[in-house]
Structure formats: structure tokens, C-alpha cells
Write a protein that holds these residues in place. Structure first.
Motif, short mmCIF file in Angstrom:
data_model
loop_
_atom_site.label_atom_id
_atom_site.label_comp_id
_atom_site.label_asym_id
_atom_site.label_seq_id
_atom_site.Cartn_x
_atom_site.Cartn_y
_atom_site.Cartn_z
N GLU A 66 0.81 -1.20 0.00
CA GLU A 66 0.00 0.00 0.00
C GLU A 66 0.85 1.26 0.00
O GLU A 66 0.55 2.25 -0.69
CB GLU A 66 -0.94 0.01 1.20
N VAL A 67 1.95 1.25 0.78
CA VAL A 67 2.83 2.42 0.83
C VAL A 67 3.50 2.64 -0.53
O VAL A 67 3.56 3.76 -1.03
CB VAL A 67 3.89 2.26 1.94
N ALA A 68 4.00 1.55 -1.13
CA ALA A 68 4.65 1.66 -2.44
C ALA A 68 3.66 2.15 -3.49
O ALA A 68 4.00 2.96 -4.36
CB ALA A 68 5.25 0.32 -2.85
N ALA A 69 2.42 1.65 -3.44
CA ALA A 69 1.41 2.09 -4.41
C ALA A 69 1.12 3.57 -4.24
O ALA A 69 0.96 4.30 -5.24
CB ALA A 69 0.13 1.26 -4.24
N ALA A 70 1.05 4.04 -3.00
CA ALA A 70 0.79 5.46 -2.76
C ALA A 70 1.94 6.32 -3.27
O ALA A 70 1.72 7.36 -3.91
CB ALA A 70 0.57 5.71 -1.27
N ILE A 71 3.17 5.88 -3.03
CA ILE A 71 4.33 6.64 -3.49
C ILE A 71 4.40 6.63 -5.01
O ILE A 71 4.65 7.65 -5.65
CB ILE A 71 5.62 6.07 -2.87
N GLY A 72 4.19 5.44 -5.61
CA GLY A 72 4.24 5.35 -7.06
C GLY A 72 3.19 6.19 -7.74
O GLY A 72 3.45 6.86 -8.75
#
Length: 477
Positions: A266-272
Motif C-alpha cells: 500500500e505504501v509503495a502504491a501510494a508513493i508510485g
């Protein structure tokens, strides 16, 4: 304190947490570098899962803050000292297009580094975005004093025990971590330098940097765990987000404080998503020009101006003065007046709108003209109305306006339209030329005419093959 660390199954080969003292060179022509600053009791290991998930979009490089991971605790314990060491690591890396990701304690350090970068004071250039995960704010960190006292007791003359490490990790996670992540998180806590742990709780977390910090224009993503306590959604909205006018607040469900370990997907998706939607727009300053701007040949004041101009425009931003239709008309005008090369472009119309909102300009107005705000609104409406006639091209309308034969608008005469178009063309060209990437395109380096040293502003004749004192031996010119 240095002990061996378990390797995560998804830990990429060659991933190294950088010490501020022993930084490596990381530079990508196409991929920006994100320097990652970890939380209290953690290390660069906490970003390993994010790194694999963001590969190809961002190159994550972890920095072990003093006393954590592999970094010596004696390297520095105050916010100022840690910020300086991070700045040295970034400068030594060679990165010229980069971002900062700061988690908890690292969030406060990242904010200070970002502020000093955008002020031009620390000699860095190329910052494009900041991501803050459950960040400690510039103001004193909200923390229950009984919990602070308890955590200080864990290092009273000894290293943190496995029991206390487990208590710390459990208190900062919404659910129990998978075994491999839990083992690494616990190991990081146990090998924390007691002096560094104590210094953050007693001093660093209490330092107040908010009084002298101006709002930072860098695009920022602020993430909070839905089940975090002191640094949860309310704290991020009230204490962190106001510092970032171009900031966005996101909430990670099912997570508490250790976001990179708890919800890496979820964090990586938000950053991406943030990077693609908000940051990966507009031209990037070429490496050679970025290196010159970051050099002692450029003053802090000039570097500050160039840093702000190089920030990516927000394609979804609402205009501040113009209406949405007027902004789109101005964008169409800009494409004719300043035909930019294919690829990422400067949103000149949006920058003119910001200029109008700030009341900036060249200080001149033709006699008999309305204010800049009034002139732009009325003229753009008139131009759009004329171009709306069947078979009429905007370029033809602008030719007529420039010749003073354009149809009168409701509130502007043909002559006033001509004078407005003259001013508007100057504004659009000025914003295009002011971008450092444009300066590189036209081989302009007049901004590098002296820094803040003894010589101040001025020029120096260099012979062929010679180099500046600040350039490393063998640097290509």
C-alpha cells in the motif's frame, strides 16, 4: 554496535544502507534517486521491501542515521548534525534528480534537509519531491511522557533487550509482522546505540524548528497509519501538512507506525501514484547544469530561485486567478507563442496564473490598461470567443490581435488587446527562459557568476582544460 543482520527473502542483491560517512555514487539518467531516512530504532533495512516495489520508477537508497544500522553513534545526535550528515551523503552521491523519504524520526530530518535545499543554503540542487511516513514534525514531537520515560529506561546503562525491542515493535504495529520482517525489525531495535536512542528521546524529538521554517513549495506526500497513536492522521494533518502547500495527506489502513514493514504494498502504491501523478512532469535539469547550480559558483540566493523554478508543475492544479476555461485558453496561446520541444514541458500558463495571484510582474503597465488580473481575464475571454467561430484558428486570431485588428472584446478595445498580447507574450517567454532546463537548452550559464565566498558575484576567465577549485580532479568539462 554492529551485529549481523538476517537477509529478507525479497531483499535485492546489492542493496546497501548508506552511512553518511561512507556514501557511494548513485545516479540514474532516467530514474530519480530517493534517499530514505528511517525511524527511531530502525535502519535502512526498513526500506528494502519498498525498494523492490518501486524499482524502475525510483531508485531507493537508504541512509543509516548516526547510532542506527551500521552508522556510528558518535557521528552526530542533534537534528542539525544529522541533517548535515545526510546532506553530505546526498552531495557525495552525485544524484542530480532526487527525492527524500523520511519515516518518523527520519521525517523531521528530511524536512530540515528539504528546507535547507530549497533555501539554497546547503549547496544541494535537484530535489523534486518529499514523502513523509508518520513523520515527526518540525515542532516538538507529541509523545506521552510516561512512554518517553519508559523507553529511556530501556537504555539505562545497557543496550536494549530483546524483550524491550519486542515491546517497542508491538506497540508500533497494528498486527504482528510476518516472521522475516519481525526478525529484522527487532534486530534493528536491539542494535540501536543507547546514546543515540537517548539523544533522540531527550533532545531531537523535542527540538522546535517550526518558528524559522517557511512553507516549502516542494510536492509532498504525507502518509499516516490509520491506527497510529501520537503521529497518526490528526498529527500529520495538524502538525506536518501545513508546512507543505503542495502536500497531500494519505491514510494507510490496517497500519500503525511502522508503515514500510506493515503495509509495503500500500505504501509503495501510494508513493508510485504520487510520483506519476504529481512529480513525473515537466523537464528535468540536465546533470551538468544541475552540478553547476549546486557548486560554489552559484550563490545561495540564486540557487534558491532556480530550485523553485525547477519544481514540477501540478497538472491537476486549479488556477488561482483565471477561470479553468481561461487557463486552458492561455495554455493554447502558450503553445503558439512558445512552442516547447516534444516531451515534458513547463506549464507556462499555470506559472503566469501564479504570477497574477502573487501580484508579480515586470513593474510596467501600458497607459490606459486595466490591472493585470482584469486584462488577462477579459483578453482571454475575447480571444476564446473569436476562436470559437467555425473555421477560425487560434493562431489567426492571435495574428489579428498582434496587428491591432482583432475584434473588440466586451471590456477591451482592439488596441488594448494588442497591448495585452504583447505583455502576455513577454510573460510566457520569461517563464520559459527562467526554467533551469531551458537555460541548459540554450547554453546559458550566466547564473554561475560567483557564490557566497570572498569573491561574491563576478566572473573568472578559465583557460581550456582548466577546472574550478571545487571540481574533482578529472571532472569532465
Amino acid at each position: 554496535m554492529t551485529v549481523s543482520r538476517p537477509a529478507l527473502a525479497s531483499h535485492p542483491a546489492g542493496y546497501t544502507g548508506l552511512s553518511p560517512v561512507t556514501s557511494h555514487r548513485y545516479n540514474r539518467d532516467m530514474t530519480a534517486t530517493a534517499f530514505c531516512l528511517h525511524a527511531l530504532g530502525s535502519s535502512s533495512e526498513e526500506f528494502a521491501l519498498l525498494r523492490t516495489r518501486l524499482a524502475g520508477r525510483l531508485d531507493l537508497v537508504g541512509i543509516d542515521l548516526p547510532g542506527f544500522g551500521t552508522s556510528r553513534g558518535s557521528a552526530g545526535a542533534t537534528v542539525e548534525e544529522m541533517a548535515v550528515l545526510v546532506e553530505h551523503a546526498i552531495g557525495a552521491s552525485g544524484a542530480t534528480q532526487w527525492a527524500l523519504i523520511g519515516h518518523s524520526m527520519g521525517g523531521k530530518i528530511a524536512t530540515v534537509v528539504a528546507d535547507r535545499t530549497m533555501s539554497g543554503a546547503n549547496g544541494l540542487f535537484g530535489l523534486r519531491a518529499v514523502v513523509l511516513l508518520a513523520a515527526s514534525p518540525l515542532a516538538p514531537e507529541p509523545m506521552d511522557e510516561d512512554r518517553r520515560t519508559e523507553m529511556l529506561g530501556w537504555v539505562a546503562g545497557r543496550a536494549i533487550s530483546s524483550e524491550h525491542a519486542r515491546t517497542f515493535v508491538d506497540a508500533n504495529t497494528a498486527t504482528t509482522l510476518p516472521p522475516d520482517r519481525l526478525d529484522t525489525a527487532l534486530d534493528d531495535v536491539e542494535r540501536s546505540d543507547p546514546a543515540a536512542w537517548r539523544a533522540w528521546l531527550e533532545r531531537g524529538s523535542r527540538e522546535d524548528w517550526s518558528g524559522s521554517a517557511a512553507p516549502n513549495p516542494v510536492p509532498a506526500l504525507v502518509l499516516a497509519g490509520a491506527e497510529d497513536g501520537d503521529l497518526g492522521v490528526d498529527a500529520q494533518r495538524d502538525l506536518t501538512l501545513p508546512h507543505w502547500p503542495q502536500g497531500t495527506l494519505g491514510v494507510i489502513e490496517g497500519a500503525a507506525h511502522l508503515l514500510p514493514w506493515e503495509r509495503p504494498d500500500e505504501v509503495a502504491a501510494a508513493i508510485g501514484g504520487f510520483w506519476a501523478d504529481r512529480v513525473d512532469h515537466g523537464p528535468v535539469v540536465p546533470r551538468g547544469t544541475a552540478r553547476v547550480i549546486a557548486s560554489p559558483r552559484v550563490s545561495a540566493r540564486t540557487r534558491k530561485a532556480l530550485a523553485a523554478r525547477s519544481l514540477p508543475d501540478d497538472p491537476a492544479a486549479e488556477p488561482q486567478v483565471l477561470t479553468r476555461s481561461q487557463l486552458e485558453t492561455l495554455r493554447a496561446v502558450a503553445r503558439i507563442v512558445v512552442p516547447q520541444p516534444d516531451g515534458p514541458q513547463v506549464d507556462l500558463a499555470l506559472r503566469v496564473d501564479a504570477q497574477l495571484a502573487a501580484g508579480d510582474g515586470d513593474g510596467w503597465r501600458h497607459d490606459g490598461m486595466p490591472t493585470d488580473r482584469e486584462a488577462y481575464g477579459a483578453a482571454l475571454d475575447a480571444v476564446a470567443s473569436a476562436a470559437a467561430h467555425p473555421g477560425t484558428e487560434l493562431a489567426d486570431v492571435l495574428d489579428q490581435v498582434a496587428a491591432g485588428t482583432g475584434a473588440d472584446g466586451r471590456t477591451m478595445t482592439a488596441e488594448q488587446l494588442r497591448l495585452w498580447f504583447e505583455d502576455a507574450s513577454v510573460d510566457l517567454v520569461r517563464h520559459w527562459l527562467a526554467h533551469p532546463a531551458t537555460m541548459a537548452e540554450i547554453d546559458y550559464d550566466g547564473f554561475a557568476n560567483g557564490g557566497d565566498g570572498v569573491r561574491k558575484q563576478g566572473f573568472q576567465l578559465l583557460s581550456a582544460g582548466s577546472r574550478e577549485a571545487w571540481e574533482p580532479t578529472g571532472a569532465r568539462r
